[in-house]
Design a protein around this motif. Structure first.
Motif, PDB file in Angstrom:
ATOM      1  N   ARG A   1       0.771  -1.243  -0.026  1.00 49.20           N
ATOM      2  CA  ARG A   1       0.098  -0.035  -0.210  1.00 49.20           C
ATOM      3  C   ARG A   1       0.898   1.192   0.106  1.00 49.20           C
TER       4      ARG A   1
ATOM      5  N   SER B   1       1.568   1.081  -4.244  1.00 50.46           N
ATOM      6  CA  SER B   1       0.604   2.217  -4.295  1.00 50.46           C
ATOM      7  C   SER B   1       1.081   3.241  -4.983  1.00 50.46           C
TER       8      SER B   1
ATOM      9  N   ALA C   1      -1.285   4.514  -7.238  1.00 47.52           N
ATOM     10  CA  ALA C   1      -2.523   5.142  -6.647  1.00 47.52           C
ATOM     11  C   ALA C   1      -2.376   6.170  -5.824  1.00 47.52           C
TER      12      ALA C   1
ATOM     13  N   ALA D   1      -6.629   8.173  -5.125  1.00 52.39           N
ATOM     14  CA  ALA D   1      -7.042   6.711  -4.929  1.00 52.39           C
ATOM     15  C   ALA D   1      -7.347   6.841  -3.255  1.00 52.39           C
TER      16      ALA D   1
ATOM     17  N   SER E   1      -6.239   0.626   3.550  1.00 46.13           N
ATOM     18  CA  SER E   1      -6.297   0.224   1.866  1.00 46.13           C
ATOM     19  C   SER E   1      -5.953  -1.076   1.748  1.00 46.13           C
ATOM     20  N   LYS E   2      -6.639  -1.716   0.801  1.00 52.73           N
ATOM     21  CA  LYS E   2      -6.133  -2.942   0.122  1.00 52.73           C
ATOM     22  C   LYS E   2      -6.362  -2.760  -1.330  1.00 52.73           C
ATOM     23  N   GLN E   3      -5.186  -3.299  -1.730  1.00 53.16           N
ATOM     24  CA  GLN E   3      -4.857  -3.163  -3.563  1.00 53.16           C
ATOM     25  C   GLN E   3      -5.299  -4.484  -3.897  1.00 53.16           C
ATOM     26  N   GLU E   4      -6.002  -4.280  -4.988  1.00 55.80           N
ATOM     27  CA  GLU E   4      -6.635  -5.603  -5.754  1.00 55.80           C
ATOM     28  C   GLU E   4      -5.998  -5.788  -6.908  1.00 55.80           C
ATOM     29  N   TYR E   5      -5.585  -7.102  -7.168  1.00 53.24           N
ATOM     30  CA  TYR E   5      -5.241  -7.561  -8.482  1.00 53.24           C
ATOM     31  C   TYR E   5      -6.117  -8.620  -9.353  1.00 53.24           C
TER      32      TYR E   5
ATOM     33  N   PRO F   1      -1.748  -2.719  -9.742  1.00 55.23           N
ATOM     34  CA  PRO F   1      -3.041  -3.234  -9.427  1.00 55.23           C
ATOM     35  C   PRO F   1      -4.057  -3.077 -10.131  1.00 55.23           C
TER      36      PRO F   1
ATOM     37  N   GLU G   1      -8.400  -0.527  -5.946  1.00 57.61           N
ATOM     38  CA  GLU G   1      -8.238  -0.207  -4.515  1.00 57.61           C
ATOM     39  C   GLU G   1      -9.306   0.020  -3.720  1.00 57.61           C
TER      40      GLU G   1
ATOM     41  N   TYR H   1      -8.409   1.029 -11.755  1.00 57.19           N
ATOM     42  CA  TYR H   1      -7.273   1.736 -12.253  1.00 57.19           C
ATOM     43  C   TYR H   1      -7.424   1.588 -13.870  1.00 57.19           C
TER      44      TYR H   1
END
Length: 216
Positions: A6, A13, A16, A20, A164-168, A177, A180, A202
Motif C-alpha cells: 500500500r 501504491s 494510486a 486513490a 487500504s487494500k490493493q486488488e489484483y 494493481p 484499490e 485503475y
C-alpha cells in the motif's frame, strides 16, 4: 510473500498516489524509507520504532491522549496471539537488525494515551502483509484491530483508522494493481466500526507506452 504494498518507495501504491486515497502521507520504512498513500492530511506521521493483546473494553476518554512512549513494535506483534503465524514468519530483519515495520502514534480510541498502528511489510518489495492497532490499557497494550489480507496498509486520518487494500486481477504485475478499496473505521462502543468504503478501478492503458512528442 509477494504482491503489491500500500506504500513504499517502489511500493505498488505509487500508482494510486493521491486520488486513490485522497492525499499522501510520508512513512518511514526501516529498510528503504518509503511513502504511503492516505485519505487526506494525517494527524500523526509514522515513527520508526519497533507489552500484549486482548479485546478492547474501556470507554473512550474525553481528555486529549498523551504521547505514547516509543514501544518495541516488533515484540508487540510477535507476542500477539491474534497475529497469524504467516505474518510472524514475515517479520524478520531485512538488513542487520532492521525490521520491515511502519509504526504510527495517534488518537484513535479516545484513550488517555496515544494508540499505536503497526504495519508489517515484506522485505523484498515492501508489501503490506498485516496491519494492527494497539490501545494502551493498565500499563500495557491491547490488540483492538487487525487486517491480514495483503496487500494492506493502515493509517491514521483525523482520528479515523483508514485501511487500504490493493486488488489484483489475474496476470496483473505487482506494480499495477487493478484497483484499490479504502475503508474508514471509527471507534465506537469499544470497537472499530466501518463508516465509509470507497473503491477505485485503475486504467490498464495508462503508462503502457511512451508519450507522443508534440509538434514543434
Amino acid at each position: 510473500m509477494s504482491g503489491g504494498p500500500r506504500s513504499g518507495p517502489d511500493r505498488v501504491s505509487a500508482r494510486a498516489a493521491g486520488p486513490a486515497v485522497a492525499g499522501t502521507v510520508a512513512v518511514a520504512v526501516l529498510l528503504s524509507g518509503c511513502a504511503a498513500d492516505g485519505t487526506g492530511a494525517r494527524d500523526e506521521g509514522p515513527a520508526r520504532v519497533e507489552s500484549v493483546t486482548g479485546p478492547a473494553a474501556a470507554s473512550p476518554s474525553a481528555s486529549p491522549a498523551k504521547a505514547a512512549g516509543r514501544v518495541d513494535a516488533v515484540r508487540l506483534v510477535k507476542d500477539d496471539p491474534q497475529v497469524s503465524a504467516e505474518v510472524k514468519r514475515e517479520l524478520k530483519p531485512c538488513v542487520a537488525d532492521e525490521y520491515p515495520v511502519d509504526v504510527s502514534y495517534g488518537d484513535l480510541t479516545g484513550s488517555s494515551a496515544e494508540d499505536i498502528v503497526v504495519n508489517v511489510l515484506t522485505c523484498g518489495d515492501a508489501v503490506g502483509v498485516g496491519s494492527y492497532v494497539y490501545r494502551e490499557q493498565n500499563g500495557g497494550y491491547q490488540h483492538v484491530f487487525k487486517a491480514e489480507a495483503p496487500p494492506v496498509y493502515a493509517e491514521i486520518d483525523r482520528g479515523d483508522l483508514v485501511v487500504s487494500k490493493q486488488e489484483y486481477e489475474k496476470d496483473d504485475p505487482v506494480s499495477n494493481p487493478s484497483g484499490e478499496s479504502v475503508i474508514t473505521y471509527r471507534w465506537s462502543a469499544g470497537r472499530f466500526v466501518e463508516k465509509y468504503r470507497t473503491h477505485n478501478d485503475y486504467s490498464s492503458a495508462a503508462g503502457t507506452g511512451a508519450s507522443p512528442v508534440p509538434d514543434s
